[in-house]
Design a protein around this motif. Structure first.
Motif, short mmCIF file in Angstrom:
data_model
loop_
_atom_site.label_atom_id
_atom_site.label_comp_id
_atom_site.label_asym_id
_atom_site.label_seq_id
_atom_site.Cartn_x
_atom_site.Cartn_y
_atom_site.Cartn_z
N VAL A 23 0.82 -1.21 0.00
CA VAL A 23 0.00 0.00 0.00
C VAL A 23 0.86 1.26 0.00
N LEU A 24 1.94 1.24 0.77
CA LEU A 24 2.82 2.41 0.85
C LEU A 24 3.87 2.42 -0.25
N GLU A 77 -6.50 4.21 -7.91
CA GLU A 77 -6.43 3.23 -8.99
C GLU A 77 -5.39 2.15 -8.68
N ARG A 78 -4.25 2.55 -8.12
CA ARG A 78 -3.18 1.58 -7.78
C ARG A 78 -3.67 0.61 -6.70
N LEU A 79 -4.35 1.13 -5.67
CA LEU A 79 -4.84 0.26 -4.60
C LEU A 79 -5.93 -0.68 -5.08
N LYS A 80 -6.77 -0.23 -6.00
CA LYS A 80 -7.78 -1.13 -6.59
C LYS A 80 -7.09 -2.29 -7.30
N ARG A 81 -6.01 -1.99 -8.04
CA ARG A 81 -5.27 -3.06 -8.73
C ARG A 81 -4.65 -4.04 -7.74
N LEU A 82 -4.28 -3.55 -6.54
CA LEU A 82 -3.73 -4.42 -5.50
C LEU A 82 -4.81 -5.25 -4.81
N GLY A 83 -6.07 -4.96 -5.09
CA GLY A 83 -7.17 -5.69 -4.47
C GLY A 83 -7.56 -5.17 -3.10
N VAL A 84 -7.15 -3.95 -2.77
CA VAL A 84 -7.51 -3.36 -1.48
C VAL A 84 -9.00 -3.05 -1.48
N ASN A 85 -9.67 -3.40 -0.40
CA ASN A 85 -11.09 -3.14 -0.26
C ASN A 85 -11.29 -1.67 0.13
N ILE A 86 -11.73 -0.86 -0.82
CA ILE A 86 -11.91 0.56 -0.61
C ILE A 86 -13.28 0.80 0.04
N ILE A 87 -13.28 1.52 1.15
CA ILE A 87 -14.53 1.84 1.83
C ILE A 87 -15.18 3.07 1.21
N GLU A 88 -14.36 4.08 0.92
CA GLU A 88 -14.86 5.30 0.29
C GLU A 88 -13.86 5.77 -0.75
N PRO A 89 -14.28 5.86 -2.01
CA PRO A 89 -13.37 6.33 -3.06
C PRO A 89 -13.03 7.80 -2.84
N PRO A 90 -12.10 8.34 -3.61
CA PRO A 90 -11.70 9.74 -3.42
C PRO A 90 -12.89 10.71 -3.48
N ILE A 91 -12.90 11.61 -2.54
CA ILE A 91 -13.93 12.65 -2.45
C ILE A 91 -13.26 13.91 -1.90
N THR A 92 -13.67 15.05 -2.42
CA THR A 92 -13.12 16.31 -1.93
C THR A 92 -13.94 16.78 -0.74
N MET A 100 -9.48 9.32 0.44
CA MET A 100 -10.13 8.03 0.28
C MET A 100 -9.93 7.24 1.56
N HIS A 101 -10.78 6.26 1.78
CA HIS A 101 -10.79 5.51 3.04
C HIS A 101 -10.79 4.01 2.75
N PHE A 102 -9.92 3.29 3.44
CA PHE A 102 -9.87 1.83 3.33
C PHE A 102 -9.38 1.27 4.66
N GLY A 107 -8.45 -4.39 10.18
CA GLY A 107 -9.57 -3.48 10.36
C GLY A 107 -9.19 -2.08 10.81
N ASN A 108 -7.90 -1.74 10.85
CA ASN A 108 -7.49 -0.37 11.16
C ASN A 108 -7.89 0.53 10.01
N HIS A 109 -8.43 1.69 10.31
CA HIS A 109 -8.89 2.62 9.29
C HIS A 109 -7.73 3.45 8.77
N ILE A 110 -7.59 3.48 7.43
CA ILE A 110 -6.50 4.17 6.76
C ILE A 110 -7.10 5.18 5.79
N TYR A 111 -6.51 6.35 5.75
CA TYR A 111 -6.90 7.38 4.79
C TYR A 111 -5.67 7.79 3.99
N PHE A 112 -5.86 7.91 2.70
CA PHE A 112 -4.89 8.57 1.83
C PHE A 112 -5.53 9.89 1.45
N ARG A 113 -4.74 10.96 1.48
CA ARG A 113 -5.28 12.28 1.16
C ARG A 113 -4.28 13.08 0.35
N SER A 114 -4.82 13.98 -0.45
CA SER A 114 -3.97 14.94 -1.15
C SER A 114 -4.66 16.29 -1.09
#
Length: 117
Positions: A23-24, A77-92, A100-102, A107-114
């Motif tokens: 993921v990282l 898009e990269r995480l989807k290809r890795l098969g990561v279960n996305i809870i919430e796709p990117p949103i502003t 985005m949230h996965f 079960g630890n909650h992870i957010y990627f943000r830009s």
């Protein structure tokens, strides 16, 4: 003062470490079943995955980890290809972050943000 480390306690260090390395988009010299340290590129911070010998219930409800990335849509898009279960796709968000949230395998909650430039 700066945040030096975040440590996640888990029952399965190998599974969690492999998830976070993917993921990282990083590697580490660690391959231990009990304790692995994963450096977060360019930050001086590490993510440690550790099994302290106590059984975990993976009912993590009180914390999340956020990572600032260059472009959350590309990471999505990269995480989807890795098969990561996305809870919430990117949103502003109203405060300007696009995130985005996965969850990780425990079960630890992870957010990627830009942030827009």
């Amino acid at each position: 003062m700066f945040l030096a480390e975040v440590c996640l306690l888990t029952n399965d260090v190998l599974r969690m470490a492999e998830f976070y390395k993917a993921v990282l988009n990083t590697t580490s010299d660690s391959d231990d079943e009990i304790h692995q340290v994963i450096p977060i590129s360019g930050t001086g911070t590490t993510l440690t995955i550790y099994n302290d010998g106590k059984e975990k219930n993976n009912s993590n409800q009180n914390m999340c980890i956020s990572f600032t990335v260059e472009d959350v849509d590309i990471e999505y898009e990269r995480l989807k290809r890795l098969g990561v279960n996305i809870i919430e796709p990117p949103i502003t968000r109203p405060w300007g972050a696009r995130n985005m949230h996965f969850c990780d395998p425990d079960g630890n909650h992870i957010y990627f943000r830009s942030f827009s430039k």
